[in-house]
Design an enzyme around this catalytic site. Structure first.
Site, mmCIF file in Angstrom:
data_model
loop_
_atom_site.group_PDB
_atom_site.id
_atom_site.type_symbol
_atom_site.label_atom_id
_atom_site.label_comp_id
_atom_site.label_asym_id
_atom_site.label_seq_id
_atom_site.Cartn_x
_atom_site.Cartn_y
_atom_site.Cartn_z
ATOM 1 N N ASN A 233 -0.625 2.284 -2.066
ATOM 2 C CA ASN A 233 -0.998 1.019 -2.082
ATOM 3 C C ASN A 233 -0.277 0.160 -2.650
ATOM 4 O O ASN A 233 0.074 0.507 -4.009
ATOM 5 C CB ASN A 233 -2.626 1.083 -2.532
ATOM 6 N N HIS B 145 5.363 2.459 -2.601
ATOM 7 C CA HIS B 145 5.403 1.599 -1.739
ATOM 8 C C HIS B 145 5.542 0.144 -2.031
ATOM 9 O O HIS B 145 5.417 -0.852 -1.299
ATOM 10 C CB HIS B 145 4.547 1.481 -0.503
ATOM 11 N N CYS C 165 13.681 -10.260 -6.175
ATOM 12 C CA CYS C 165 14.762 -11.074 -5.670
ATOM 13 C C CYS C 165 16.088 -10.052 -5.548
ATOM 14 O O CYS C 165 16.636 -9.678 -6.600
ATOM 15 C CB CYS C 165 15.180 -12.030 -7.242
ATOM 16 N N CYS D 233 13.632 -17.905 -8.209
ATOM 17 C CA CYS D 233 13.489 -16.549 -8.998
ATOM 18 C C CYS D 233 13.589 -16.864 -10.320
ATOM 19 O O CYS D 233 14.336 -17.847 -10.797
ATOM 20 C CB CYS D 233 14.908 -15.741 -8.722
ATOM 21 N N GLY E 284 -7.784 9.483 0.802
ATOM 22 C CA GLY E 284 -7.803 8.173 1.622
ATOM 23 C C GLY E 284 -6.415 7.981 2.170
ATOM 24 O O GLY E 284 -6.135 6.757 2.393
ATOM 25 N N THR E 285 -5.908 8.863 3.036
ATOM 26 C CA THR E 285 -4.490 8.610 3.600
ATOM 27 C C THR E 285 -4.565 9.407 4.907
ATOM 28 O O THR E 285 -5.100 10.519 4.869
ATOM 29 C CB THR E 285 -3.254 8.837 2.697
ATOM 30 N N GLU F 179 -12.358 11.063 7.208
ATOM 31 C CA GLU F 179 -12.305 12.087 8.572
ATOM 32 C C GLU F 179 -10.886 13.096 8.447
ATOM 33 O O GLU F 179 -10.302 12.632 7.449
ATOM 34 C CB GLU F 179 -12.243 11.214 9.630
ATOM 35 N N ALA G 125 -14.752 7.969 -0.135
ATOM 36 C CA ALA G 125 -14.044 8.152 -1.604
ATOM 37 C C ALA G 125 -14.992 7.767 -2.434
ATOM 38 O O ALA G 125 -14.954 8.315 -3.701
ATOM 39 C CB ALA G 125 -12.685 7.372 -1.513
#
Ligand code: OAD
Length: 235
Positions: A95, A112, A120, A139, A178-179, A206, A222
């Site tokens: 996340n 991620h 930059c 920047c 939760g993935t 699920e 969750a």
């Protein structure tokens, strides 16, 4: 499952499902982000080169939105586990929100990237960032107007993989929360963990694409499953 008393080192992988009950859209659910937007348009370097305004607007909206959301009981339960667990523990999150940190977790790795930093490419420095990028602000380090979201796009290398694989090598328990297990390399972590002899547990609404690889899968929201599990660990 192995007796919990034998567990010392834990790696926890989290995905969009842990933030769903905080009101942040997941990617692959019905009406999720990838139904509303084409991945190629908003989550690839090619999409950014083609239409930077579209991409910057997309992330500006999401960066603004997460700042209005709050952690839910699942984030707080993981933070408590992090603070109280005496062994090694690493929360690897896919996340880009900051809800783990805002709940109080310390040992968090954003594989991620993060909405609240900007990267930059001119000076290769990441700066804390809360405002829009759409207007091409300079920047803060090198003044170039090349800042982009510090989010890993498809075709780019996720961050800090060496640290993640090192933690997987020494963990006794790998927990996925939760993935959907649709995106590699994160989707492959369970297999690494199994091959290296760790116990594996999935907590998800699920069954996911990788469910059959886990020693145990618990289904539910969750906000209920995570506090139950962390309570078991800290008993
Ligand atoms: P997905 O949207 O693919 O999957 C979310 C998962 O969470 C699904 O399996 C849902 O069933 C589950 N879920 C939904 N609500 C839940 C709840 N309340 N409690 C528990 N589980 C729930 O999201 P990710 O697996 O995180 O990457 O997606 C992985 C990556 O794909 C993201 O990091 C992003 C995306 O493309 C990049 O942008 C690089």
């Amino acid at each position: 499952m192995r007796d919990m008393g034998q567990i010392r080192n834990i790696v926890i992988l989290t995905g969009a499902g842990i933030s769903a009950e905080s009101g942040i859209d997941t990617f692959r659910s019905e009406g999720g982000l990838w139904e509303q937007h084409r991945v190629e348009d908003v989550a690839t370097p090619e999409g950014f080169a083609r239409d930077p305004d579209l991409v910057l607007r997309f992330y500006d909206m999401r960066r603004a939105a997460i700042q209005t959301k709050q952690p839910n009981p699942a984030h707080y339960a993981l933070a408590r586990l992090d603070n109280e667990w005496p062994g090694e523990l690493l929360i690897v999150t896919q996340n880009v929100d900051d809800l783990h940190e805002r709940a109080g977790a310390k040992r968090v790795l954003h594989m991620h990237g993060e909405h609240l930093t900007a990267w930059c490419p001119s000076c290769d420095i990441r700066s804390p960032w809360r405002a829009p990028l759409m207007d091409r602000p300079p920047c803060p380090v090198c003044q170039a107007r090349t800042l982009r979201p510090d989010v890993v796009w498809f075709g780019e290398m996720p961050y800090r993989m060496g640290e993640i694989y090192a933690a997987l090598r020494t963990c006794d328990l790998f927990v996925s929360i939760g993935t959907s297990g649709a995106v590699y390399p994160a989707a492959g972590f369970v297999q690494n963990a199994v091959e290296l002899g760790a116990e594996t547990l999935e907590l998800n609404l699920e069954r996911s694409q990788g469910s059959s690889m886990f020693h145990e899968t618990r289904l539910g929201p969750a906000s209920e499953l995570v506090p139950q599990w962390t309570q078991e660990m800290l008993r």
